[in-house]
Scaffold this motif. Structure first.
Motif, PDB file in Angstrom:
ATOM      1  N   THR A 167       0.837  -1.213   0.000  1.00  9.64           N
ATOM      2  CA  THR A 167       0.000   0.000   0.000  1.00  9.64           C
ATOM      3  C   THR A 167       0.861   1.248   0.000  1.00  9.64           C
ATOM      4  OG1 THR A 167      -1.696  -1.194   1.243  1.00  9.64           O
ATOM      5  CG2 THR A 167      -1.859   1.217   1.192  1.00  9.64           C
ATOM      6  N   LYS A 182      -1.677  -1.603   9.841  1.00  3.88           N
ATOM      7  CA  LYS A 182      -2.563  -2.690  10.245  1.00  3.88           C
ATOM      8  C   LYS A 182      -3.515  -3.111   9.127  1.00  3.88           C
ATOM      9  CE  LYS A 182      -5.739  -4.002  13.970  1.00  3.88           C
ATOM     10  NZ  LYS A 182      -6.391  -3.569  15.227  1.00  3.88           N
ATOM     11  N   THR A 183      -4.080  -2.152   8.404  1.00  3.07           N
ATOM     12  CA  THR A 183      -5.068  -2.469   7.353  1.00  3.07           C
ATOM     13  C   THR A 183      -4.454  -2.513   5.958  1.00  3.07           C
ATOM     14  OG1 THR A 183      -5.628  -0.122   7.124  1.00  3.07           O
ATOM     15  CG2 THR A 183      -6.897  -1.407   8.719  1.00  3.07           C
ATOM     16  N   HIS A 184      -3.152  -2.425   5.859  1.00  2.22           N
ATOM     17  CA  HIS A 184      -2.478  -2.360   4.554  1.00  2.22           C
ATOM     18  C   HIS A 184      -2.210  -3.760   4.000  1.00  2.22           C
ATOM     19  CE1 HIS A 184      -0.794   1.967   5.343  1.00  2.22           C
ATOM     20  NE2 HIS A 184      -2.105   1.879   5.457  1.00  2.22           N
ATOM     21  N   ASP A 185      -1.921  -3.790   2.721  1.00  3.64           N
ATOM     22  CA  ASP A 185      -1.573  -5.042   2.039  1.00  3.64           C
ATOM     23  C   ASP A 185      -0.087  -5.293   2.244  1.00  3.64           C
ATOM     24  OD1 ASP A 185      -1.367  -7.243   0.461  1.00  3.64           O
ATOM     25  OD2 ASP A 185      -1.716  -6.219  -1.448  1.00  3.64           O
TER      26      ASP A 185
END
Length: 556
Positions: A167, A182-185
């Motif tokens: 990301t 935390k929410t990244h690829d």
């Protein structure tokens, strides 16, 4: 202690926290040993005081004591390792400028063989051995020696950069994945590495293609320079021919002027010589009579004098001419030079007309291209020949698809060939027509509504109206032509911004659009106009250029 015994007990000298040889080893109440700094930092960063090995929890922070036995064993181990390193250092390569040195070596630095991503240390062959033999160190990731190992650590969490955030396109540590990313690829470093390599290969291919295109452009530019040089040589040769001819005309005019003046002078001289000769003859006769008179005057014999005068009739002078009104006037040269210059001007004008138009037409004809009509652009009323060379108006609308390229409100058709650089030339027979327009048009011209044939709207054309009215659209008024052209040559120089029209039969220039600025593709443009009840039924015919036709015939 022997080398074998040292090697067999190496695991006993490793701290289970830093996985390196003990430094200031201390013992916990449960009997396990750690580096003093390692266990202290461990308890400082945790809420509980527990042993990292057996997980025993202490209610209060235990007091740590130095393990003297382990300290002595570690000292012997280090001494043995240093001796071994010293004995083998002579066999290993010393680090040279530009090479990665061993971080453990003291004094002379040996060349590093590997770098450890866990320890963030580079090792020579000797100091690398524990990583190859000790079970705890074998798990460490070794790579070819690199500098700046600190750059492989997360600056925020002081952990190895083991993952790649797709990301944010950056390398991260394990803690980063549960905090900022935390929410990244996030993928393993190896997967990110392989994916990036694929992207880089595509980038490399694109760069290579860009390089190739630019090399081709260099070749194109060099070719243009070569063509320009050929044009320059040809122009120089033609210029030398023209000016040599003009120079010869000037020299002939000067010689004729000189000869005319000399002839007048010779005439004056001959006239003067004739007068002088006649005067000298009369003087001779008069001098003879004067001598006779003088001899008679000397006589003192009265009878003899009277008889001599009577017999010789010397009192009467010999017959002579009345020279009172006779004179030799200098030849008048007034107007001779002016007349010669006027005559020279007429001669030069004829020479220029004879030489330049033919030379200019010959020059542009070398850029002849094969043009054919594009049926996809033709107005539905137009009839095109099968070979794409003839176009005329058919008076009947054909059922054709209204594609974007087609003229829908104007009897126009474009050539299939487009040009975005260089020069091109083509010829069109207009014989027998009372109305037509020809020229070039840019690709983006309006093809669906009312059209104005002007450069502002993308057309550079000339037209014929009413059988004898020629006009350059958006140019001056009606063009004055000595004779109606039967075949029109159209020439365009993209870089020069020039579109010119020529009468092929007389080699005369009809009109030129100069100072044009082209930014897109240009197409040949043709309009035969209305059939007009058969009065304008003759077709526009794209003709082979004569020089090309002669070359074609010569092949046979």
């Amino acid at each position: 202690m022997t080398a074998v015994s040292i090697r067999s007990s190496e695991d006993q000298f490793l701290c289970s926290i830093c996985l390196d040889v003990f430094t200031d080893p201390v013992s916990t109440p449960c009997g396990h040993n750690f580096c003093k700094n390692c266990i202290t930092e461990h308890w400082n960063t945790n809420d509980q005081y527990l042993c990292p090995m057996c997980k025993k929890v202490f209610n209060t922070r235990p007091e740590l004591h130095v393990n003297t036995f382990i300290s002595e064993m570690v000292a012997q181990f280090r001494q043995s390792a240093q001796q071994k390193a010293g004995s083998s250092s002579s066999e290993q390569q010393v680090s040279k400028p530009g090479e990665v040195p061993c971080d453990i070596c003291t004094g002379t630095k040996l060349k590093a063989l590997k770098s450890c991503l866990v320890c963030l240390v580079s090792y020579c062959e000797t100091h690398l051995e524990p990583h190859l033999t000790t079970s705890g160190l074998k798990r460490h990731q070794l790579i070819d020696p690199v500098e700046n190992l600190e750059g492989r650590m997360c600056t925020e969490h002081d952990k190895p950069l083991e993952l790649f955030c797709k990301t944010d396109q950056t390398c991260v540590c394990m803690l980063c994945t549960v905090l900022d990313h935390k929410t990244h690829d996030v993928v393993p470093l190896k997967e990110g590495y392989e994916g990036k390599k694929i992207e880089l290969r595509k980038t490399e291919d694109e760069i290579k293609q860009m390089i190739q295109k630019r090399r081709l452009k260099i070749q194109e530019i060099k070719h243009s320079v070569d063509l320009s040089e050929e044009d320059a040589d040809r122009e120089i040769a033609e210029g030398v021919q023209v000016f040599t001819s003009l120079k010869e005309s000037v020299e002939r005019g000067l010689n004729e002027l000189i000869n005319t003046i000399k002839e007048k002078q010779k005439t004056t001289e001959k006239q003067a010589e004739a007068f002088i000769k006649e005067l000298e003859q009369e003087i001779s006769e008069l001098m003879k009579r004067s001598t006779e008179v003088e001899q008679v005057l000397r006589s003192e014999d009265h009878l003899h004098l009277l008889q001599s005068v009577q017999s010789l009739n010397i009192q009467q002078p010999p017959p002579t001419k009345d020279w009172t009104e006779v004179s030799v006037r200098p030849s008048s040269y007034e107007g001779t030079v002016v007349k010669a210059v006027v005559q020279l001007e007429e001669t030069l004008s004829k020479e220029i007309k004879k030489l330049l138009p033919e030379s200019e037409l010959k020059r542009v004809q070398q850029y002849a291209v094969d043009v054919t009509l594009d049926p996809d652009t033709a107005f539905p009323y137009l009839i095109l020949s099968d070979n794409g060379k003839h176009v005329t108006d058919g008076d009947v609308r054909k059922n054709l698809p209204d594609n974007p390229e087609r003229f829908s409100h104007y009897r126009g058709v474009l050539g299939k060939q487009s040009f975005s650089s260089g020069r091109f030339y083509f010829e069109v027979q207009v014989k027998g027509k009372t109305r037509w327009s020809l020229g070039v048009a840019r690709e983006s011209v309006n093809r669906k509504g009312n059209i104005t044939l002007s450069p502002e709207d993308g057309f550079w054309t000339i037209w014929l109206r009413n059988g004898n009215e020629y006009k350059a659209l958006a140019g001056p008024g009606v063009l004055s032509l000595k004779s109606p052209p039967q075949k029109v040559g159209v020439f365009m120089d993209y870089e020069e911004g020039l579109v010119s029209f020529h009468d092929v039969d007389t080699a005369a220039l009809i009109y030129s659009f100069t100072g044009c600025y082209f930014t897109e593709k240009l197409f040949p443009y043709f309009c035969p106009y209305l059939n007009d009840g058969g009065k304008n039924s003759a077709p526009l015919i794209i003709s082979p250029v004569l020089s090309d036709l002669i070359s074609y015939i010569d092949l046979f």
